[in-house]
Design a protein around this motif. Structure first.
Motif, PDB file in Angstrom:
ATOM      1  N   LEU A  91      18.307  96.537  10.958  1.00 33.99           N
ATOM      2  CA  LEU A  91      17.783  96.763  11.991  1.00 33.99           C
ATOM      3  C   LEU A  91      16.399  96.554  12.063  1.00 33.99           C
ATOM      4  O   LEU A  91      15.575  96.819  11.398  1.00 33.99           O
TER       5      LEU A  91
ATOM      6  N   ARG B  13      20.420  94.432  15.698  1.00 36.40           N
ATOM      7  CA  ARG B  13      21.183  95.073  14.887  1.00 36.40           C
ATOM      8  C   ARG B  13      22.594  94.356  14.286  1.00 36.40           C
ATOM      9  O   ARG B  13      23.014  94.114  15.039  1.00 36.40           O
TER      10      ARG B  13
ATOM     11  N   GLU C  76      18.065 104.000  12.513  1.00 35.88           N
ATOM     12  CA  GLU C  76      18.260 103.318  11.685  1.00 35.88           C
ATOM     13  C   GLU C  76      19.140 103.914  10.419  1.00 35.88           C
ATOM     14  O   GLU C  76      18.560 104.883   9.570  1.00 35.88           O
TER      15      GLU C  76
END
Length: 392
Positions: free
Chosen positions: A216, A275, A200
């Motif tokens: 995310l 994402r 992330e």
């Protein structure tokens, strides 16, 4: 930059830092092969709210929540190591005597040490299965009563330290196992040693002045083909909350010139996530403090804290049952040769004298199930357990 020394290994560089009682960080950015490391020769490495644009080259290591024990740390790159060439570079403003002492110690070590900096605290608190599920039930009730929309609850777990454990060997195993993630090893006197792999991005500004952050969220075990992933409404909404929070940060800064791509399914180790990527071209958008401003607004993100931020944070501090410390904080290089790249400290473990502490969390919404959330944390802990298998 100063003169480069003779060829050395990462293990020698790391080991000398431990012997010299210096803070050290090693890392590799996602989808690259360049391993870098830096050492601070400063007497004090605590820092205030980071100013990314004005910062010298170094490595940030910051906790989830600042306390008397956990501070924001900045490991200034007085000494910089490039693993590709094995060379060490001393910055021009590094303390000269300390740099000379380190160089002498580095050249005198024949057998690299496998030691590491230990935590300042002798005992750690742990979140049990019963405690975690109980906290999830309370969170669902709070969300149902509209006290908040989402909260991320986490837990930790202790395993015995393998007899032949080596931080550098574990770091190198992570490099091989997780090429798509940010891989890190941080060891600080009086703070301890942490290592992990993070999927992330929190704030990133590369050499081409492209700002980037991601939303995310949503988790399930990885399948062979990304196209075969089936996402539940709970996971789609959870990821959507993170997206909306990032957009609200842009709005508060009156920033409209950004691109948004996603959501899409990505694989991170043994897991899949949803994402969405957000980018801003700082060559075209006049916003010189965007990195610092977004770091201030984003942390702790809704992916590790919840929404709205304040009630979610208070719920975590009141009900989680242990101290996250540097788990779900943020870390990464600042103004390095490759730019500034700050990641959320996920899929990590803390290395202590006799034990390894693993960390994992799960996003709780009104549709959550305590047993499924527990299993999600089990899956996430497998990321680091796969590394520990190398030492059994």
């Amino acid at each position: 930059m100063g003169a480069e020394t003779q060829h050395h290994t990462l293990e020698q560089f790391f080991g000398t830092a431990i012997v010299q009682n210096k803070a050290v960080a090693a890392w590799r950015l996602p989808l690259t092969e360049q391993v870098q490391a830096c050492i601070s020769l400063q007497q004090n490495i605590t820092t205030n709210q980071p100013n990314l644009e004005q910062s010298p080259f170094g490595f940030l290591f910051c906790p989830f929540n600042i306390t008397e024990q956990e501070h924001q740390l900045f490991i200034k790159a007085d000494l910089y190591f490039d693993a590709a060439t094995g060379s060490m570079t001393t910055t021009a403003d590094a303390p000269a005597e300390a740099a000379q002492n380190f160089t002498a110690a580095l050249q005198s070590i024949n057998q690299p040490t496998s030691n590491w900096h230990s935590s300042a605290t002798n005992q750690a608190s742990y979140q049990t299965e019963l405690g975690f599920k109980g906290a999830v039930e309370k969170a669902i009730a709070a969300i149902t009563s509209e006290e908040m929309e989402k909260v991320v609850l986490s837990r930790n777990y202790s395993e015995k330290l393998p007899a032949n454990f080596s931080p550098v060997a574990a770091f190198e195993a992570m490099l091989q196992a997780y090429p798509n993630a940010f891989v890190s090893l941080v060891s600080v006197p009086g703070v301890g040693t942490w290592m992990g792999v993070s999927p992330e991005v929190l704030v990133s500004i590369n050499e081409e002045q492209i700002f980037k952050t991601v939303a995310l969220a949503g988790t399930q075990p990885a399948v062979e083909k990304v196209g075969d992933a089936i996402w539940r409404q709970k996971e789609i909404e959870e990821q959507g909350m993170v997206e909306r929070y990032i957009l609200s940060c842009f709005k508060s800064l009156r920033l409209r010139e950004y691109t948004e791509v996603g959501p899409r399914t990505v694989i991170a180790g043994n897991l899949m996530h949803l994402r969405t990527d957000f980018k801003v071209d700082l060559k075209e958008v006049d916003f010189p403090t965007l990195g610092t401003d977004m770091l201030r607004l984003l942390h702790p993100t809704s992916a590790v804290c919840g929404l709205p931020k304040e009630p979610a944070l208070q719920f975590i501090l009141s009900h989680e049952g242990y101290n996250r410390s540097y788990y779900s904080g943020y870390l990464g290089p600042v103004n390095s040769p490759a730019g500034t790249h700050i990641f959320v400290n996920l899929r990590c473990m803390q290395v202590r004298d006799q034990e390894i502490i693993l960390y994992a969390g799960a996003g709780i919404t009104g549709e959550s199930n305590p047993e499924k959330e527990w299993q999600e944390t089990q899956h996430k802990m497998q990321t680091m357990r796969r590394i520990l298998v190398n030492f059994e």
